[in-house]
Write a protein that holds these residues in place. Structure first.
Motif, PDB file in Angstrom:
ATOM      1  N   UNK A  53      93.539 115.086  73.512  1.00 44.47           N
ATOM      2  CA  UNK A  53      92.136 114.757  73.304  1.00 44.47           C
ATOM      3  C   UNK A  53      91.284 115.414  74.384  1.00 44.47           C
ATOM      4  N   UNK A  54      91.719 115.324  75.631  1.00 48.10           N
ATOM      5  CA  UNK A  54      91.036 115.971  76.743  1.00 48.10           C
ATOM      6  C   UNK A  54      92.118 116.367  77.754  1.00 48.10           C
ATOM      7  N   UNK A  55      92.638 117.597  77.664  1.00 48.98           N
ATOM      8  CA  UNK A  55      93.792 117.985  78.479  1.00 48.98           C
ATOM      9  C   UNK A  55      93.633 117.748  79.978  1.00 48.98           C
ATOM     10  N   UNK A  56      92.477 118.050  80.524  1.00 48.11           N
ATOM     11  CA  UNK A  56      92.287 117.912  81.976  1.00 48.11           C
ATOM     12  C   UNK A  56      92.168 116.455  82.403  1.00 48.11           C
ATOM     13  N   UNK A  57      91.819 115.555  81.464  1.00 44.13           N
ATOM     14  CA  UNK A  57      91.643 114.144  81.815  1.00 44.13           C
ATOM     15  C   UNK A  57      92.748 113.251  81.249  1.00 44.13           C
ATOM     16  N   UNK A  58      93.792 113.850  80.695  1.00 47.65           N
ATOM     17  CA  UNK A  58      94.902 113.070  80.143  1.00 47.65           C
ATOM     18  C   UNK A  58      95.668 112.390  81.263  1.00 47.65           C
ATOM     19  N   UNK A  59      95.974 111.104  81.083  1.00 46.22           N
ATOM     20  CA  UNK A  59      96.869 110.433  82.021  1.00 46.22           C
ATOM     21  C   UNK A  59      98.232 111.100  81.893  1.00 46.22           C
ATOM     22  N   UNK A  60      98.741 111.647  82.994  1.00 46.96           N
ATOM     23  CA  UNK A  60      99.951 112.477  82.986  1.00 46.96           C
ATOM     24  C   UNK A  60     100.748 112.039  84.211  1.00 46.96           C
ATOM     25  N   UNK A  61     101.740 111.156  84.009  1.00 46.70           N
ATOM     26  CA  UNK A  61     102.361 110.498  85.151  1.00 46.70           C
ATOM     27  C   UNK A  61     103.884 110.515  85.101  1.00 46.70           C
ATOM     28  N   UNK A  62     104.458 110.964  86.190  1.00 40.30           N
ATOM     29  CA  UNK A  62     105.909 110.976  86.387  1.00 40.30           C
ATOM     30  C   UNK A  62     106.290 109.786  87.264  1.00 40.30           C
ATOM     31  N   UNK A  63     107.455 109.209  86.997  1.00 38.07           N
ATOM     32  CA  UNK A  63     108.028 108.194  87.876  1.00 38.07           C
ATOM     33  C   UNK A  63     109.497 108.560  88.078  1.00 38.07           C
ATOM     34  N   UNK A  64     109.914 108.585  89.337  1.00 35.83           N
ATOM     35  CA  UNK A  64     111.265 109.019  89.668  1.00 35.83           C
ATOM     36  C   UNK A  64     112.196 107.826  89.840  1.00 35.83           C
ATOM     37  N   UNK A  65     113.412 107.981  89.337  1.00 28.58           N
ATOM     38  CA  UNK A  65     114.432 106.958  89.549  1.00 28.58           C
ATOM     39  C   UNK A  65     114.897 107.024  91.009  1.00 28.58           C
ATOM     40  N   UNK A  66     115.598 106.007  91.439  1.00 27.87           N
ATOM     41  CA  UNK A  66     116.126 105.999  92.807  1.00 27.87           C
ATOM     42  C   UNK A  66     117.093 107.173  93.008  1.00 27.87           C
ATOM     43  N   UNK A  67     117.872 107.491  91.988  1.00 28.68           N
ATOM     44  CA  UNK A  67     118.808 108.616  92.064  1.00 28.68           C
ATOM     45  C   UNK A  67     118.039 109.937  92.236  1.00 28.68           C
ATOM     46  N   UNK A  68     116.951 110.105  91.471  1.00 22.88           N
ATOM     47  CA  UNK A  68     116.147 111.327  91.579  1.00 22.88           C
ATOM     48  C   UNK A  68     115.485 111.411  92.952  1.00 22.88           C
ATOM     49  N   UNK A  69     115.030 110.268  93.465  1.00 24.89           N
ATOM     50  CA  UNK A  69     114.421 110.250  94.796  1.00 24.89           C
ATOM     51  C   UNK A  69     115.398 110.731  95.859  1.00 24.89           C
ATOM     52  N   UNK A  70     116.641 110.300  95.741  1.00 25.47           N
ATOM     53  CA  UNK A  70     117.659 110.680  96.725  1.00 25.47           C
ATOM     54  C   UNK A  70     117.904 112.185  96.719  1.00 25.47           C
ATOM     55  N   UNK A  71     117.722 112.821  95.562  1.00 26.41           N
ATOM     56  CA  UNK A  71     117.954 114.272  95.451  1.00 26.41           C
ATOM     57  C   UNK A  71     116.739 115.099  95.860  1.00 26.41           C
ATOM     58  N   UNK A  72     115.549 114.509  95.828  1.00 32.25           N
ATOM     59  CA  UNK A  72     114.313 115.261  96.048  1.00 32.25           C
ATOM     60  C   UNK A  72     113.661 114.868  97.377  1.00 32.25           C
ATOM     61  N   UNK A  73     113.942 115.627  98.412  1.00 28.67           N
ATOM     62  CA  UNK A  73     113.403 115.326  99.741  1.00 28.67           C
ATOM     63  C   UNK A  73     111.879 115.425  99.771  1.00 28.67           C
ATOM     64  N   UNK A  74     111.291 116.266  98.899  1.00 31.99           N
ATOM     65  CA  UNK A  74     109.836 116.438  98.913  1.00 31.99           C
ATOM     66  C   UNK A  74     109.111 115.184  98.423  1.00 31.99           C
ATOM     67  N   UNK A  75     109.811 114.279  97.744  1.00 25.13           N
ATOM     68  CA  UNK A  75     109.171 113.061  97.237  1.00 25.13           C
ATOM     69  C   UNK A  75     108.852 112.064  98.340  1.00 25.13           C
ATOM     70  N   UNK A  76     109.491 112.211  99.484  1.00 30.32           N
ATOM     71  CA  UNK A  76     109.297 111.313 100.627  1.00 30.32           C
ATOM     72  C   UNK A  76     109.550 109.857 100.249  1.00 30.32           C
ATOM     73  N   UNK A  77     110.446 109.637  99.270  1.00 32.41           N
ATOM     74  CA  UNK A  77     110.813 108.287  98.876  1.00 32.41           C
ATOM     75  C   UNK A  77     109.805 107.571  98.000  1.00 32.41           C
ATOM     76  N   UNK A  78     108.801 108.276  97.497  1.00 34.20           N
ATOM     77  CA  UNK A  78     107.764 107.657  96.663  1.00 34.20           C
ATOM     78  C   UNK A  78     108.116 107.857  95.195  1.00 34.20           C
ATOM     79  N   UNK A  79     108.277 106.755  94.471  1.00 33.57           N
ATOM     80  CA  UNK A  79     108.686 106.807  93.059  1.00 33.57           C
ATOM     81  C   UNK A  79     107.597 107.401  92.156  1.00 33.57           C
ATOM     82  N   UNK A  80     106.362 106.970  92.352  1.00 34.56           N
ATOM     83  CA  UNK A  80     105.266 107.449  91.510  1.00 34.56           C
ATOM     84  C   UNK A  80     104.021 107.594  92.363  1.00 34.56           C
TER      85      UNK A  80
END
Length: 159
Positions: A53-80
């Motif tokens: 409907x509005x690409x630039x204003x679309x709610x677009x949200x990722x949430x990482x599992x605890x397993x994904x957080x452990x693999x991704x150091x750039x996340x700094x432990x933040x799930x979403x």
């Protein structure tokens, strides 16, 4: 558009011109999913953005599992975390600019709707050159506009 995509879209939207039933909602929303996958595979930015409907204003949200957080150091432990630069426009721009072939598979698709609004949930696997980068569950909220179904919100988990 390829012949297969055209055939899939024709099958998805075929039916009487009367008020939409939940069954027709299901078919028409699935047609959006087919177009979404096709646009990613073929790096078709215009087609991809037309699904929102509005690409630039679309709610677009990722949430990482605890397993994904452990693999991704750039996340700094933040799930979403909300990132205003992370939206459908940025996503398709990254696909278009990328050298590898992108693809997203949808499985176990579930749709609920009344002909005017719908929710679609599915398991996904996102690949580049056949290598799975992300898997999880994805959820879309859609509205039926005068121009057909448009996505207004996307949320997904990363396992």
């Amino acid at each position: 558009m390829t012949l297969r995509l055209t055939a899939a879209l024709l099958i998805a939207v075929a039916g009487p011109v009367s008020a939409q039933t939940p069954d027709r909602t299901d078919r028409n929303v699935r047609a959006v999913a087919v177009r979404f996958q096709h646009a990613i595979r073929h790096r078709d930015k215009a087609e991809f953005l037309s699904l929102f409907l509005n690409p630039a204003a679309t709610n677009w949200q990722e949430v990482m599992s605890m397993k994904a957080l452990a693999k991704d150091a750039s996340s700094k432990g933040i799930k979403a975390v909300y990132d205003p630069g992370n939206n459908p426009v940025a996503f398709i721009d990254s696909i278009v600019a990328r050298k590898g072939n992108a693809d997203e598979d949808f499985n176990d698709i579930r749709i609920a709707g009344d002909g005017e609004s719908a929710a679609m949930s599915f398991d996904y696997a996102f690949r580049i050159d056949g290598v799975v980068l992300n898997t999880g569950m994805e959820h879309w909220l859609l509205v039926n506009t005068n121009s057909g179904w448009r996505i207004v919100s996307v949320a997904w988990s990363v396992k």
